[in-house]
Scaffold this motif. Structure first.
Motif, PDB file in Angstrom:
ATOM      1  N   GLY A  41     -60.960 -37.454  40.510  1.00 59.07           N
ATOM      2  CA  GLY A  41     -61.790 -38.630  40.167  1.00 59.07           C
ATOM      3  C   GLY A  41     -61.003 -39.300  39.843  1.00 59.07           C
ATOM      4  O   GLY A  41     -59.474 -38.793  39.471  1.00 59.07           O
ATOM      5  N   PRO A  42     -61.618 -40.497  39.251  1.00 55.61           N
ATOM      6  CA  PRO A  42     -60.800 -41.125  38.098  1.00 55.61           C
ATOM      7  C   PRO A  42     -60.405 -40.409  36.618  1.00 55.61           C
ATOM      8  O   PRO A  42     -59.681 -40.924  35.643  1.00 55.61           O
ATOM      9  CB  PRO A  42     -61.356 -42.285  38.505  1.00 55.61           C
ATOM     10  CG  PRO A  42     -62.902 -42.103  38.618  1.00 55.61           C
ATOM     11  CD  PRO A  42     -63.065 -40.696  39.878  1.00 55.61           C
ATOM     12  N   GLU A  43     -61.382 -39.663  36.219  1.00 50.32           N
ATOM     13  CA  GLU A  43     -61.116 -39.711  35.110  1.00 50.32           C
ATOM     14  C   GLU A  43     -59.999 -38.053  35.191  1.00 50.32           C
ATOM     15  O   GLU A  43     -59.878 -38.053  33.953  1.00 50.32           O
ATOM     16  CB  GLU A  43     -62.266 -38.541  34.318  1.00 50.32           C
ATOM     17  CG  GLU A  43     -62.942 -37.279  35.360  1.00 50.32           C
ATOM     18  CD  GLU A  43     -63.359 -37.915  36.719  1.00 50.32           C
ATOM     19  OE1 GLU A  43     -63.994 -36.798  37.089  1.00 50.32           O
ATOM     20  OE2 GLU A  43     -63.502 -38.917  37.048  1.00 50.32           O
ATOM     21  N   ASP A  44     -60.023 -37.433  35.649  1.00 48.84           N
ATOM     22  CA  ASP A  44     -58.644 -36.181  36.220  1.00 48.84           C
ATOM     23  C   ASP A  44     -57.552 -37.707  36.339  1.00 48.84           C
ATOM     24  O   ASP A  44     -57.337 -38.374  36.533  1.00 48.84           O
ATOM     25  CB  ASP A  44     -58.902 -35.785  37.495  1.00 48.84           C
ATOM     26  CG  ASP A  44     -60.444 -35.214  37.454  1.00 48.84           C
ATOM     27  OD1 ASP A  44     -61.068 -34.611  36.854  1.00 48.84           O
ATOM     28  OD2 ASP A  44     -60.936 -35.490  38.950  1.00 48.84           O
ATOM     29  N   HIS A  45     -56.154 -36.127  35.956  1.00 48.63           N
ATOM     30  CA  HIS A  45     -55.325 -37.450  35.991  1.00 48.63           C
ATOM     31  C   HIS A  45     -54.077 -35.338  35.869  1.00 48.63           C
ATOM     32  O   HIS A  45     -54.523 -34.417  36.681  1.00 48.63           O
ATOM     33  CB  HIS A  45     -54.892 -37.512  34.469  1.00 48.63           C
ATOM     34  CG  HIS A  45     -54.604 -36.539  33.007  1.00 48.63           C
ATOM     35  ND1 HIS A  45     -54.016 -35.457  32.647  1.00 48.63           N
ATOM     36  CD2 HIS A  45     -56.090 -36.087  32.594  1.00 48.63           C
ATOM     37  CE1 HIS A  45     -54.905 -34.442  31.510  1.00 48.63           C
ATOM     38  NE2 HIS A  45     -56.000 -34.904  31.798  1.00 48.63           N
ATOM     39  N   CYS A 141     -69.048 -36.475  31.680  1.00 46.79           N
ATOM     40  CA  CYS A 141     -68.815 -36.071  32.480  1.00 46.79           C
ATOM     41  C   CYS A 141     -70.470 -34.979  32.942  1.00 46.79           C
ATOM     42  O   CYS A 141     -70.677 -34.895  33.794  1.00 46.79           O
ATOM     43  CB  CYS A 141     -67.899 -34.679  32.994  1.00 46.79           C
ATOM     44  SG  CYS A 141     -66.940 -35.533  32.641  1.00 46.79           S
TER      45      CYS A 141
END
Length: 142
Positions: A41-45, A141
Motif C-alpha cells: 500500500g501507500p505506506e510501504d516502501h 496501521c
C-alpha cells in the motif's frame, strides 16, 4: 567502469577464441511491508541496501555464488557473460539481510526462490519481490 571493461574484454576474448558467448541477468525487488498486512500500500516502501544472494548451477555443473545489494529503487541485479556451454541452468535467489532501521523481519514465505533459467542470451529473469516487515507496527496501521 572497470567492470564494464572487464566484461567487454571477456566478450572479445570469447569472440576471438570462437566460443559463442551467452549473457544472462537476474533481478528483483525488496520492499518493506510497514503495516505487516501482506499487501503493498501507500505506506510501504522499497528497501535500499538490502542484501540478496543468488546461487546458480551451470550446465557444466559449476556452482556460482553472487552477492547483490538493492539500489535506491529497491532493485538488485546480477549479470554474467560466459560461454554458451557454461550458461546458468538453475538458480536460487535468497534475501540475506535488510539494513533498514525499522524493517528487518523477513516476511513469511520469503526464504528464497528456486527457478530454472532457460532464457536465451541477452534476456533476464525477474524474481518475485522479497518482503521485510517493520519491527514496530505504526499506530496508523491498527
Amino acid at each position: 567502469m572497470e567492470t564494464q571493461k572487464t566484461v567487454m574484454g571477456l566478450i572479445l576474448l570469447l569472440f576471438v577464441l570462437g566460443v559463442s558467448a551467452w549473457t544472462g541477468e537476474i533481478h528483483g525487488r525488496v520492499v518493506c511491508d510497514v503495516c505487516g498486512d501482506s499487501s503493498l500500500g501507500p505506506e510501504d516502501h522499497v528497501v535500499e541496501g538490502a542484501e540478496v544472494v543468488v546461487l546458480c548451477i551451470t550446465r557444466s555443473g559449476e556452482v556460482l555464488n553472487y552477492q547483490a545489494f538493492t539500489d535506491a529503487k529497491g532493485i538488485y541485479t546480477v549479470a554474467e557473460t560466459m560461454p554458451e556451454s557454461d550458461r546458468w541452468d538453475a538458480c536460487l535467489a535468497r534475501p540475506i539481510s535488510s539494513f533498514h532501521e525499522q524493517c528487518t523481519q523477513l516476511g513469511e514465505g520469503n526464504l528464497g526462490v528456486k527457478f530454472s533459467y532457460n532464457h536465451p542470451s541477452g534476456y533476464s529473469h525477474n524474481v518475485r519481490t522479497f518482503v521485510y516487515r517493520s519491527t514496530k507496527v505504526p499506530t496508523y496501521c491498527i
